[in-house]
Enzyme design. Structure first.
Site, PDB file in Angstrom:
ATOM      1  N   GLU A 249       0.823  -1.218   0.000  1.00 52.52           N
ATOM      2  CA  GLU A 249       0.000   0.000   0.000  1.00 52.52           C
ATOM      3  C   GLU A 249       0.855   1.264   0.000  1.00 52.52           C
ATOM      4  OE1 GLU A 249      -2.507   0.220   3.461  1.00 52.52           O
ATOM      5  OE2 GLU A 249      -3.437   2.102   2.844  1.00 52.52           O
ATOM      6  N   LYS A 251       1.372   5.643  -0.195  1.00 55.80           N
ATOM      7  CA  LYS A 251       0.815   6.819   0.465  1.00 55.80           C
ATOM      8  C   LYS A 251       1.497   8.062  -0.090  1.00 55.80           C
ATOM      9  CE  LYS A 251      -0.113   8.284   5.216  1.00 55.80           C
ATOM     10  NZ  LYS A 251      -0.655   7.720   6.464  1.00 55.80           N
ATOM     11  N   HIS A 285      -4.999   8.276   0.214  1.00 55.09           N
ATOM     12  CA  HIS A 285      -3.545   8.339   0.038  1.00 55.09           C
ATOM     13  C   HIS A 285      -3.081   9.030  -1.230  1.00 55.09           C
ATOM     14  CE1 HIS A 285      -2.490   5.024   3.146  1.00 55.09           C
ATOM     15  NE2 HIS A 285      -3.249   5.985   3.622  1.00 55.09           N
ATOM     16  N   HIS A 309      -8.603   0.257  -0.124  1.00 53.01           N
ATOM     17  CA  HIS A 309      -8.893   0.677   1.239  1.00 53.01           C
ATOM     18  C   HIS A 309      -9.853   1.847   1.145  1.00 53.01           C
ATOM     19  CE1 HIS A 309      -5.467  -0.938   4.018  1.00 53.01           C
ATOM     20  NE2 HIS A 309      -6.234  -1.880   3.518  1.00 53.01           N
ATOM     21  N   ASP A 317      -5.482  13.184   4.834  1.00 59.99           N
ATOM     22  CA  ASP A 317      -5.768  11.753   4.996  1.00 59.99           C
ATOM     23  C   ASP A 317      -6.254  11.502   6.424  1.00 59.99           C
ATOM     24  OD1 ASP A 317      -5.823   9.006   4.650  1.00 59.99           O
ATOM     25  OD2 ASP A 317      -3.710   8.770   5.157  1.00 59.99           O
ATOM     26  N   ASP A 319      -8.874   9.851   7.622  1.00 58.88           N
ATOM     27  CA  ASP A 319      -9.522   8.575   7.941  1.00 58.88           C
ATOM     28  C   ASP A 319     -10.885   8.739   8.606  1.00 58.88           C
ATOM     29  OD1 ASP A 319      -7.708   6.411   7.003  1.00 58.88           O
ATOM     30  OD2 ASP A 319      -6.284   7.459   8.276  1.00 58.88           O
TER      31      ASP A 319
HETATM   32  C1  RNT Z   1      -2.182   4.208   6.837  1.00 60.56           C
HETATM   33  C2  RNT Z   1      -2.730   3.146   5.963  1.00 60.56           C
HETATM   34  C3  RNT Z   1      -2.926   1.802   6.624  1.00 60.56           C
HETATM   35  C4  RNT Z   1      -3.502   1.920   8.004  1.00 60.56           C
HETATM   36  C5  RNT Z   1      -3.859   0.599   8.636  1.00 60.56           C
HETATM   37  C6  RNT Z   1      -4.160   0.734  10.097  1.00 60.56           C
HETATM   38  O1  RNT Z   1      -2.164   5.451   6.262  1.00 60.56           O
HETATM   39  O2  RNT Z   1      -3.935   3.559   5.396  1.00 60.56           O
HETATM   40  O3  RNT Z   1      -3.675   0.993   5.798  1.00 60.56           O
HETATM   41  O4  RNT Z   1      -4.625   2.741   8.019  1.00 60.56           O
HETATM   42  O5  RNT Z   1      -2.874  -0.310   8.381  1.00 60.56           O
HETATM   43 ZN    ZN Z   2      -5.025   2.088   4.232  1.00 58.55          ZN
END
Ligand code: RNT
Ligand code: ZN
Length: 446
Positions: A249, A251, A285, A309, A317, A319
């Site tokens: 993943e 970012k 991200h 995600h 970001d 969340d």
């Molecule tokens: C962080 C990423 C990652 C986390 C999790 C908890 O910026 O998005 O996926 O949110 O692993």
């Molecule tokens: Zn994530």
């Protein structure tokens, strides 16, 4: 603050929240079926397809990404942050499973639960460091998942640990640090593969690292070369793909890594495509105005797998809880138009500690499912036909008309078939649970 905290509002809430009964739902659904039929869409088939749709529900919404490790001070690293202090946070595995089970009972369909390495449960709470964990520490989760008939996904945890304090993990120039995290990642792949084997459904194991710099780096390349080599080492062990699906993943930036993130989008896209590892796109991200929807078909041109995600960034970001917004809808539409629900894995990734955590999970999961159902009900063939004919006016008009088709009647029917409350009725369940379970955790007895 608490749901039902304000007297007057509460009266209104109690009197209006009861929604339609079964007959009303059937009548509305029969009408909706006809309307969709006139666009060439079979609503019955969509309801069937919804049975195969799985969303991975992240366990970390339930405790603000705290985890169960003893002696580790809260969430830190990579700029991920949970704000708020709503009462009743889950403090151990039993509480977290109880809360997730409650949330799942308000979400139609059979889904998966997404774990992080910090949710290991060690014998007598004896601390096992990240490079010491093994599948036995997840035995309770596996047993629970078997009982609930659901699959599990997994994530190594490269943050909230003293070995991540330098801001670097897998791209660290300190061999001690780097090899510690390589050992952790290898352990996690072993655990994920074993979870997938035991549950008979693949476990997605997603790597996200916080590595980056606050201010301008003088050397961007060297860390990326180190990260590449660390990942090659981690993935050198081959596992059965029907047990584990590896993903990475990217970012754009984090708080504290504003100027440079080692695992950027370009880095991981190159890595994923050259190594046949799955890529994970997190909706938070990228640049705040950049949508990941348009990236899906590009990636599916070169790979048959993609992890998403679903999060919601507000100005950064942040969340926030995922909603049924344009971004999530266009993601679902892109997957539908590419006929790729069997290739794209949907996972939730948000953490809001300022509202009831069950409410947060349920809003996000229902929003993603609504978006998917909305996309499945789209008369895609009809719209594509107009595009092929070059009639872009019709294409645009159809896309606009589709927005006001009686989608909610099909959604209510889907909830009803799954014996899940439709409309806002589920908020009553959350209220009862809050009073009977969550408030008791902080000693409030009503
Ligand atoms: C962080 C990423 C990652 C986390 C999790 C908890 O910026 O998005 O996926 O949110 O692993
Ligand atoms: Zn994530």
């Amino acid at each position: 603050m608490l749901s039902g905290g304000i007297g007057k509002m509460d009266d209104l809430f109690n009197s209006v929240i009861l929604s339609a009964d079964g007959n009303d739902i059937d009548n509305a659904y029969n009408y909706a079926k006809k309307v969709y039929e006139s666009y060439g869409v079979n609503a019955e088939e969509v309801l069937k397809k919804m049975e195969d749709i799985k969303v991975s529900i992240h366990c970390w919404q339930g405790d603000d990404v705290t985890g169960f490790e003893k002696g580790v001070e809260g969430l830190s690293g990579g700029g991920i942050m949970a704000t708020g202090n709503y009462p009743g946070r889950a403090r151990n595995g039993d509480e977290l499973r109880q809360d997730i089970k409650k949330a799942l009972s308000l979400v139609p369909g059979k889904h998966k639960v997404n774990l992080h390495a910090i949710y290991a449960e060690t014998e007598n709470n004896i601390y096992a460091d990240r490079d010491e964990i093994d599948v036995s520490h997840f035995a309770k989760w596996i047993e629970w998942a078997k009982k609930e008939g659901i699959g599990l996904d997994f994530n190594p945890t490269f943050f909230s640990h003293k070995m991540a304090d330098s801001g670097f993990t897998l791209s660290s120039k300190d061999n001690n640090v780097r090899s510690f995290w390589i050992r952790h990642a290898k352990k996690c792949r072993e655990i994920a593969s074993e979870i997938g084997r035991q549950l008979g459904t693949p476990c997605v194991n997603n790597i996200w690292i916080p590595d980056g710099m606050k201010d301008l780096p003088a050397d961007r390349l060297s860390y990326r070369l180190i990260l590449r080599d660390s990942l090659d080492d981690i993935f050198s062990e081959k596992y059965n793909e029907s047990y584990i699906k590896d993903s990475v993943e990217s970012k754009l930036f984090g708080i504290g890594s504003e100027s440079y993130v080692v695992g950027s989008h370009e880095f991981y896209m190159g890595y994923a495509l050259s190594r046949n590892v799955m890529l994970c796109l997190d909706t938070g991200h990228f640049h705040p105005t950049e949508s990941i929807a348009d990236k899906i078909s590009s990636l599916l041109t070169f790979q048959n797998k993609l992890l998403l995600h679903i999060s919601r960034g507000v100005r950064w970001d942040s969340d926030h809880v995922a909603l049924l917004n344009d971004e999530v809808l266009s993601i679902a539409q892109e997957v539908k138009r590419a006929d790729s629900f069997d290739k794209v894995y949907f996972a939730l990734d948000f953490f809001d500690a300022s509202i009831n955590r069950i409410t947060a999970w349920v809003i996000g999961a229902r929003a993603v499912l609504k978006a998917i159902m909305f996309a499945l009900l789209e008369p895609t063939e009809l719209i594509k036909e107009q595009e092929l004919k070059g009639n872009f006016g019709n294409r645009l008009a159809l896309m606009e008309e589709v927005k006001t088709l009686p989608f909610s009647a099909v959604w209510d029917k889907y909830c009803n078939l799954n014996k899940i409350p439709h409309g806002a009725e589920w908020l009553r369940d959350v209220k009862v649970y809050e009073e009977e379970v969550l408030l008791k955790r902080i000693g409030v007895v009503k």
